[in-house]
Design an enzyme around this catalytic site. Structure first.
Site, mmCIF file in Angstrom:
data_model
loop_
_atom_site.group_PDB
_atom_site.id
_atom_site.type_symbol
_atom_site.label_atom_id
_atom_site.label_comp_id
_atom_site.label_asym_id
_atom_site.label_seq_id
_atom_site.Cartn_x
_atom_site.Cartn_y
_atom_site.Cartn_z
ATOM 1 N N ASP A 79 0.823 -1.209 0.000
ATOM 2 C CA ASP A 79 0.000 0.000 0.000
ATOM 3 C C ASP A 79 0.858 1.261 0.000
ATOM 4 O O ASP A 79 2.043 1.239 0.362
ATOM 5 C CB ASP A 79 -0.937 0.023 1.202
ATOM 6 C CG ASP A 79 -0.203 0.007 2.542
ATOM 7 O OD1 ASP A 79 0.819 -0.695 2.642
ATOM 8 O OD2 ASP A 79 -0.653 0.694 3.483
ATOM 9 N N GLU A 140 -0.008 -1.418 5.594
ATOM 10 C CA GLU A 140 1.095 -1.067 6.485
ATOM 11 C C GLU A 140 1.037 0.394 6.891
ATOM 12 O O GLU A 140 1.289 0.749 8.052
ATOM 13 C CB GLU A 140 2.434 -1.374 5.789
ATOM 14 C CG GLU A 140 3.662 -1.237 6.666
ATOM 15 C CD GLU A 140 4.275 0.152 6.681
ATOM 16 O OE1 GLU A 140 5.188 0.395 7.489
ATOM 17 O OE2 GLU A 140 3.839 1.015 5.873
#
Length: 372
Positions: A79, A140
């Site tokens: 991400d 994350e």
């Protein structure tokens, strides 16, 4: 040998795939496809259902020739922060930036590109003697959710390296803080602000009194605190009865962290009490800190690999968290390595071709060094 052209092409393609937190499916599909082309088996875990995302963590394992050698894990996250829609990559010699008003996505697509190139080399050039895991996490950036949900014990890993640290290739993040997060709700009583304000209890006032009394920012060389979000109120003519506050405290020193958390809790409660409001507090450990010595085995493997390549190791501390915090807390010694990206989390983010090549070469050398 690292294929520079292939590495750059992969990085550009990754950057131009939009993958904000909880919506990493497109980049997950790209990674899975690339690994499948190499004949590398990849699996997805069930994290999507746990965190409400559109994909889970990806795990690929490349077997080595010797089961008695250490098993390594290299980890990156899929991400990115926002704004990430419509990224266009701009090349200027060695420098890579975004061509528009978006982030580039070097954090952490430099790491992903390096791991895909490593997978190619492991399969085609057979450079590994021991087992190597490649781990691609989700969500994350918004709380290390993918790493938290993953059953790391299932991989039986000896050492792990996350490719997610600020600084040049050669940086080794050996220390990261503990973090406690606050979710606070002040409950007052609504009333008409012009007709009967005395009948109301202003939740915003309660929150304001609490926050105004707090020491925030950098408290000392090891400790920070912040109030980052305040939400509440409906209109200027209504006494607000509900306000939500998000806050945090971090420290390398657990005693100092506990002291700061206790003080912030006390002040939230006192602010509510002063105006006659109620307060609901939820405080939870976001992640544990870690502190490696320079002679710890996981650090020594990285150091020796760097020295072989003529890279000067740079030991650093980070004020933020990464998947390395989670892996260390789960019992796998993990060092966070610098990827050479600059100004991450901004629209001025950049990377360089030479740094990506060097990072990939370093990972190869880590694999070779671990067998020693």
């Amino acid at each position: 040998m690292v294929n520079k052209e292939n590495l750059l092409k992969t990085f550009i393609e990754l950057c131009e795939i939009c993958s904000p937190s909880f919506n990493e499916r497109a980049v997950s599909d790209y990674i899975s496809s690339r690994l499948a082309e190499l004949g590398v088996k990849v699996r997805m875990d069930g994290t999507a259902g746990v965190i409400g995302g559109d994909t889970g963590n990806l795990i690929a394992t490349i077997e080595g020739k010797d089961d008695f050698l250490p098993t390594l894990l290299f980890a990156v996250h899929m991400d990115t922060v926002e704004p990430s829609e419509g990224v266009k990559v701009k090349l200027d010699g060695d420098l890579i930036t975004s061509a528009g008003e978006t982030i580039l996505g070097a954090d952490d697509k430099v790491g992903i590109a390096a791991l895909l190139e490593i997978a190619r080399m492991l399969e085609e050039e057979r450079i590994n003697e021991g087992r190597v895991h490649l781990f691609f996490s989700v969500a994350e950036e918004v709380g290390l959710h993918g790493a938290k949900a993953f059953d790391l014990a299932s991989l039986k890993t000896d050492y792990a390296f996350t490719l997610d640290a600020a600084g040049p290739v050669g940086a080794i993040n050996v220390r990261s803080p503990y973090q406690e997060s606050f979710r606070v709700e002040f409950l007052g009583r609504t009333a008409h602000a012009g007709v009967a304000p005395e009948q109301g209890v202003n939740a915003i006032q309660a929150a304001s009194k609490a926050i105004a009394s707090m020491k925030l920012g950098r408290l000392d060389e090891e400790t920070t605190a912040n109030v980052g979000v305040i939400e509440g109120g409906l209109a200027s003519n209504i006494v607000p009865d509900r306000v939500r506050v998000s806050a945090e405290a971090r420290s390398f020193n657990l005693t100092k962290l506990n002291r700061q958390v206790s003080e912030m809790k006390r002040l939230f409660e006192e602010g509510a009490r002063e105006v006659g409001a109620d307060v609901r507090l939820k405080v939870y450990r976001e992640y544990d800190g870690y502190h490696h010595r320079e002679d710890d085995p996981v650090v020594m493997v990285a150091r020796r690999a760097m020295e072989k390549l003529g890279i000067e190791p740079r030991f650093s501390s980070s004020g933020g968290g990464s998947d390395a915090n989670i892996f260390n807390s789960k019992g796998v010694p993990t060092a966070n390595l610098g990827i050479g990206a600059e100004k991450v989390h901004t629209t001025e983010e950049s990377a360089s071709i030479s740094s990506m090549v060097l990072l990939t070469e370093l990972l190869v050398e880590i694999i070779k060094t671990a067998r020693e």
